[in-house]
Motif scaffolding. Structure first.
Motif, PDB file in Angstrom:
ATOM      1  N   THR A  14       0.910  -1.117   0.005  1.00 54.10           N
ATOM      2  CA  THR A  14      -0.079  -0.017   0.021  1.00 54.10           C
ATOM      3  C   THR A  14       0.744   1.215   0.004  1.00 54.10           C
ATOM      4  OG1 THR A  14      -1.485  -1.266   1.248  1.00 54.10           O
ATOM      5  CG2 THR A  14      -1.831   1.176   1.132  1.00 54.10           C
ATOM      6  N   VAL A  15       0.462   2.089  -0.887  1.00 53.71           N
ATOM      7  CA  VAL A  15       1.162   3.380  -0.862  1.00 53.71           C
ATOM      8  C   VAL A  15       0.519   4.392  -0.161  1.00 53.71           C
ATOM      9  CG1 VAL A  15       1.911   5.215  -2.545  1.00 53.71           C
ATOM     10  CG2 VAL A  15       1.907   3.023  -3.436  1.00 53.71           C
ATOM     11  N   SER A  16       0.956   4.655   1.051  1.00 56.17           N
ATOM     12  CA  SER A  16       0.319   5.673   2.014  1.00 56.17           C
ATOM     13  C   SER A  16       0.290   7.074   1.327  1.00 56.17           C
ATOM     14  CB  SER A  16       0.862   5.553   3.383  1.00 56.17           C
ATOM     15  OG  SER A  16       0.827   4.323   4.019  1.00 56.17           O
ATOM     16  N   ARG A  17      -0.668   8.010   2.167  1.00 50.47           N
ATOM     17  CA  ARG A  17      -0.649   9.393   1.872  1.00 50.47           C
ATOM     18  C   ARG A  17       0.545  10.018   2.107  1.00 50.47           C
ATOM     19  NH1 ARG A  17      -5.326  12.880   4.350  1.00 50.47           N
ATOM     20  NH2 ARG A  17      -6.619  11.113   3.510  1.00 50.47           N
ATOM     21  N   ASP A  18       1.119  10.907   1.089  1.00 53.96           N
ATOM     22  CA  ASP A  18       2.432  11.393   1.215  1.00 53.96           C
ATOM     23  C   ASP A  18       3.671  10.745   0.890  1.00 53.96           C
ATOM     24  OD1 ASP A  18       0.877  14.167   1.339  1.00 53.96           O
ATOM     25  OD2 ASP A  18       1.094  13.622   3.604  1.00 53.96           O
ATOM     26  N   GLU A  19       3.515   9.551   0.252  1.00 53.80           N
ATOM     27  CA  GLU A  19       4.449   8.449   0.018  1.00 53.80           C
ATOM     28  C   GLU A  19       4.570   8.022  -1.443  1.00 53.80           C
ATOM     29  OE1 GLU A  19       5.556   4.702   2.859  1.00 53.80           O
ATOM     30  OE2 GLU A  19       3.819   4.425   1.681  1.00 53.80           O
ATOM     31  N   THR A  20       5.830   7.883  -1.875  1.00 49.36           N
ATOM     32  CA  THR A  20       5.861   7.615  -3.155  1.00 49.36           C
ATOM     33  C   THR A  20       5.993   5.995  -3.331  1.00 49.36           C
ATOM     34  OG1 THR A  20       8.334   7.210  -2.885  1.00 49.36           O
ATOM     35  CG2 THR A  20       7.910   9.460  -3.502  1.00 49.36           C
ATOM     36  N   VAL A  21       5.521   5.554  -4.494  1.00 46.53           N
ATOM     37  CA  VAL A  21       5.721   3.976  -4.729  1.00 46.53           C
ATOM     38  C   VAL A  21       6.985   3.563  -4.279  1.00 46.53           C
ATOM     39  CG1 VAL A  21       5.665   2.270  -6.604  1.00 46.53           C
ATOM     40  CG2 VAL A  21       4.142   4.427  -6.495  1.00 46.53           C
ATOM     41  N   ALA A  22       8.151   3.996  -4.614  1.00 44.40           N
ATOM     42  CA  ALA A  22       9.442   3.247  -4.184  1.00 44.40           C
ATOM     43  C   ALA A  22       9.280   3.304  -2.632  1.00 44.40           C
ATOM     44  CB  ALA A  22      10.622   4.445  -4.712  1.00 44.40           C
ATOM     45  N   GLN A  23       8.977   4.308  -1.915  1.00 46.07           N
ATOM     46  CA  GLN A  23       9.011   4.237  -0.487  1.00 46.07           C
ATOM     47  C   GLN A  23       8.090   3.117   0.211  1.00 46.07           C
ATOM     48  OE1 GLN A  23       7.896   8.500   0.310  1.00 46.07           O
ATOM     49  NE2 GLN A  23       9.960   8.965   0.933  1.00 46.07           N
ATOM     50  N   ALA A  24       6.944   2.795  -0.615  1.00 46.77           N
ATOM     51  CA  ALA A  24       5.890   1.830  -0.311  1.00 46.77           C
ATOM     52  C   ALA A  24       6.760   0.495  -0.483  1.00 46.77           C
ATOM     53  CB  ALA A  24       4.691   1.871  -1.005  1.00 46.77           C
ATOM     54  N   LEU A  25       7.294   0.279  -1.832  1.00 45.26           N
ATOM     55  CA  LEU A  25       8.059  -1.024  -1.786  1.00 45.26           C
ATOM     56  C   LEU A  25       9.102  -1.301  -0.941  1.00 45.26           C
ATOM     57  CD1 LEU A  25       8.109  -0.811  -5.686  1.00 45.26           C
ATOM     58  CD2 LEU A  25       6.539  -2.172  -4.166  1.00 45.26           C
ATOM     59  N   GLU A  26       9.655  -0.043  -0.475  1.00 42.74           N
ATOM     60  CA  GLU A  26      11.000  -0.331   0.356  1.00 42.74           C
ATOM     61  C   GLU A  26      10.235  -0.890   1.861  1.00 42.74           C
ATOM     62  OE1 GLU A  26      14.386   2.372   2.559  1.00 42.74           O
ATOM     63  OE2 GLU A  26      13.184   3.210   1.247  1.00 42.74           O
ATOM     64  N   ALA A  27       9.110  -0.209   2.285  1.00 41.14           N
ATOM     65  CA  ALA A  27       8.515  -0.530   3.193  1.00 41.14           C
ATOM     66  C   ALA A  27       8.230  -2.075   3.354  1.00 41.14           C
ATOM     67  CB  ALA A  27       7.388   0.124   3.764  1.00 41.14           C
ATOM     68  N   SER A  28       7.754  -2.733   2.169  1.00 34.18           N
ATOM     69  CA  SER A  28       7.256  -4.069   1.974  1.00 34.18           C
ATOM     70  C   SER A  28       8.384  -4.655   2.122  1.00 34.18           C
ATOM     71  CB  SER A  28       6.496  -4.004   0.645  1.00 34.18           C
ATOM     72  OG  SER A  28       5.261  -3.555   0.589  1.00 34.18           O
ATOM     73  N   THR A  29       9.489  -4.458   1.783  1.00 35.17           N
ATOM     74  CA  THR A  29      10.830  -5.186   1.639  1.00 35.17           C
ATOM     75  C   THR A  29      11.219  -5.282   3.331  1.00 35.17           C
ATOM     76  OG1 THR A  29      11.516  -4.483  -0.459  1.00 35.17           O
ATOM     77  CG2 THR A  29      13.108  -5.536   1.117  1.00 35.17           C
ATOM     78  N   THR A  30      11.213  -4.262   3.703  1.00 40.50           N
ATOM     79  CA  THR A  30      11.609  -4.333   5.297  1.00 40.50           C
ATOM     80  C   THR A  30      10.677  -4.971   6.095  1.00 40.50           C
ATOM     81  OG1 THR A  30      12.525  -2.206   5.235  1.00 40.50           O
ATOM     82  CG2 THR A  30      12.094  -2.638   7.234  1.00 40.50           C
ATOM     83  N   LEU A  31       9.399  -4.919   5.825  1.00 38.01           N
ATOM     84  CA  LEU A  31       8.311  -5.895   6.540  1.00 38.01           C
ATOM     85  C   LEU A  31       8.691  -7.391   6.455  1.00 38.01           C
ATOM     86  CD1 LEU A  31       5.734  -6.270   8.048  1.00 38.01           C
ATOM     87  CD2 LEU A  31       4.428  -6.239   5.935  1.00 38.01           C
ATOM     88  N   ALA A  32       8.965  -7.669   5.302  1.00 38.44           N
ATOM     89  CA  ALA A  32       9.354  -9.103   4.921  1.00 38.44           C
ATOM     90  C   ALA A  32      10.650  -9.442   5.718  1.00 38.44           C
ATOM     91  CB  ALA A  32       9.651  -9.288   3.324  1.00 38.44           C
ATOM     92  N   GLN A  33      11.641  -8.659   5.731  1.00 40.46           N
ATOM     93  CA  GLN A  33      12.872  -8.926   6.426  1.00 40.46           C
ATOM     94  C   GLN A  33      12.445  -9.085   7.918  1.00 40.46           C
ATOM     95  OE1 GLN A  33      14.842  -5.429   5.190  1.00 40.46           O
ATOM     96  NE2 GLN A  33      16.118  -6.585   3.761  1.00 40.46           N
ATOM     97  N   ARG A  34      11.763  -8.070   8.569  1.00 40.75           N
ATOM     98  CA  ARG A  34      11.250  -7.959   9.993  1.00 40.75           C
ATOM     99  C   ARG A  34      10.276  -9.670  10.277  1.00 40.75           C
ATOM    100  NH1 ARG A  34      10.085  -1.954  11.795  1.00 40.75           N
ATOM    101  NH2 ARG A  34      12.024  -1.183  10.926  1.00 40.75           N
ATOM    102  N   ALA A  35       9.567  -9.855   9.311  1.00 41.69           N
ATOM    103  CA  ALA A  35       8.390 -10.818   9.593  1.00 41.69           C
ATOM    104  C   ALA A  35       9.159 -12.015   9.616  1.00 41.69           C
ATOM    105  CB  ALA A  35       7.648 -10.854   8.388  1.00 41.69           C
ATOM    106  N   GLU A  36      10.253 -12.141   9.051  1.00 43.36           N
ATOM    107  CA  GLU A  36      11.094 -13.431   8.820  1.00 43.36           C
ATOM    108  C   GLU A  36      11.741 -13.579  10.522  1.00 43.36           C
ATOM    109  OE1 GLU A  36      13.742 -14.881   5.272  1.00 43.36           O
ATOM    110  OE2 GLU A  36      14.871 -13.599   6.392  1.00 43.36           O
ATOM    111  N   ASP A  37      12.189 -12.472  10.828  1.00 43.55           N
ATOM    112  CA  ASP A  37      12.763 -12.775  12.186  1.00 43.55           C
ATOM    113  C   ASP A  37      11.598 -12.708  13.199  1.00 43.55           C
ATOM    114  OD1 ASP A  37      15.328 -12.145  11.225  1.00 43.55           O
ATOM    115  OD2 ASP A  37      15.188 -10.124  11.583  1.00 43.55           O
ATOM    116  N   TRP A  38      10.616 -12.465  12.932  1.00 43.03           N
ATOM    117  CA  TRP A  38       9.270 -12.502  13.891  1.00 43.03           C
ATOM    118  C   TRP A  38       8.858 -13.990  13.788  1.00 43.03           C
ATOM    119  CZ3 TRP A  38       6.646  -7.386  12.105  1.00 43.03           C
ATOM    120  CH2 TRP A  38       7.466  -6.167  12.575  1.00 43.03           C
TER     121      TRP A  38
END
Length: 332
Positions: A14-38
């Motif tokens: 999801t692309v949040s308000r005031d956020e670019t597509v690139a920032q949204a994809l970066e957040a998805s990547t970081t979520l996956a990395q954290r979810a792996e640890d969680w």
């Protein structure tokens, strides 16, 4: 507390308000990395088109990016909308992913186009393609195995990878297809809740064992907003519903005020939008954990697929952290 069943993530990028597509994809990547640890089991990405707030349209490309930046977590589609593609192309894409990341790739398949009819035409797809869904699934399955159903045509890469398939849906039709083919069934109860219990019961009743799956397996979608206080969670839930009003009216951003979206939500016409998020765990971590336990029983599910509904990036991160700490027992 820990749930007595696996917990996975559905990420719409999801692309949040005031956020670019690139920032949204970066957040998805970081979520996956954290979810792996969680300790989350898997992450699925959904194919949607012509929606400015969702950045997962090129689903296989996003999976490739995330897979290269994680090590263990299973990644897949939730789902690829098969009527938009040829089975051969899907087999080649996910076969490539499976060769690059053995044992970590799976493929959820949906029958709907994931968009509006004008976009279907832009995709150059036949609107009647959804009628061939069961046969297209079989053709795709064969491409990923050893014996193609199309004479003299094989998927390279893809052949022999046997990427696991799941059928996704929100109706009795999807349940019947999944049961007939002996595949896992993912119900989209996070946004289309009406037929959940009836569809799951039908799937379990009519399930036929297959080479991939010996017993029925149900994955059910549920929304989550976990916050430090109940009031904060409820405020976020209301904002998420407002965003849906803006999305479905085609007037996102600041074109509708909060008062205007609230008027829509509180009207009879807003009932459909409110009902889409019927299955939502909203509250403190304790409240969310209890809700997920109760929902598991209601859905007769073997696994929950959690969609993060928090409307802003900061609250989205906090929601995942609280969920991981409370339900997964992780040190978030």
């Amino acid at each position: 507390m820990s749930l007595p069943l696996p917990l996975s993530i559905l990420d719409l990028a999801t692309v949040s308000r005031d956020e670019t597509v690139a920032q949204a994809l970066e957040a998805s990547t970081t979520l996956a990395q954290r979810a792996e640890d969680w300790g989350f089991r898997r992450i699925w990405y959904a194919e949607h088109h012509n929606m400015g707030s969702i950045a997962s349209a090129a689903t296989s490309v996003l999976i490739a990016h995330v897979a290269a930046r994680t090590e263990r977590i299973t990644l897949g589609s939730g789902g690829v909308m098969l009527p938009n593609h040829s089975p051969l192309q899907v087999a080649e894409q996910f076969g490539t992913l499976a060769e690059l990341h053995p044992g970590r790739i799976e493929l959820g398949l949906g029958r709907a186009p994931g968009t509006d009819q004008e976009t279907v035409r832009a995709l150059r797809r036949d609107p009647s393609a959804s009628e061939r869904f069961p046969s297209d699934v079989r053709e795709l399955q064969a491409f990923l195995a050893q014996d193609s159903l199309v004479p003299n045509v094989h998927a390279y890469p893809g052949r022999g990878t046997r990427v696991p398939l799941s059928i996704l849906g929100s109706s009795l039709y999807g349940a019947q297809v999944a049961a007939l083919l002996g595949l896992p069934y993912g119900f989209a109860s996070h946004f289309a809740p009406d037929a959940l219990e009836q569809a799951v019961a039908l799937y379990r009743k009519e399930f036929r064992p297959s080479e991939q799956l010996s017993e029925p397996r149900v994955l059910a979608g549920v929304n989550v907003i976990a916050a430090d206080s109940a009031d904060e969670a409820e405020a976020q839930f209301r904002e998420a519903q407002r965003q849906r009003v803006r999305l479905f009216t085609g007037r996102r951003g600041r074109s509708l005020t909060d008062a205007e979206t609230d008027a829509v939500l509180d009207s009879a016409a807003g009932e459909q939008i409110r009902s889409m998020t019927r299955y939502s765990a909203v509250g403190t971590p304790d409240t969310v954990a209890r809700y997920l336990e109760e929902f598991t029983t209601r859905a007769d599910a073997d696994e929950l697929i959690v969609a993060g509904l928090a409307p802003r990036r900061e609250s989205w991160w906090r929601s995942w952290e609280l969920l991981a700490t409370k339900v997964q027992g992780a040190a978030a």
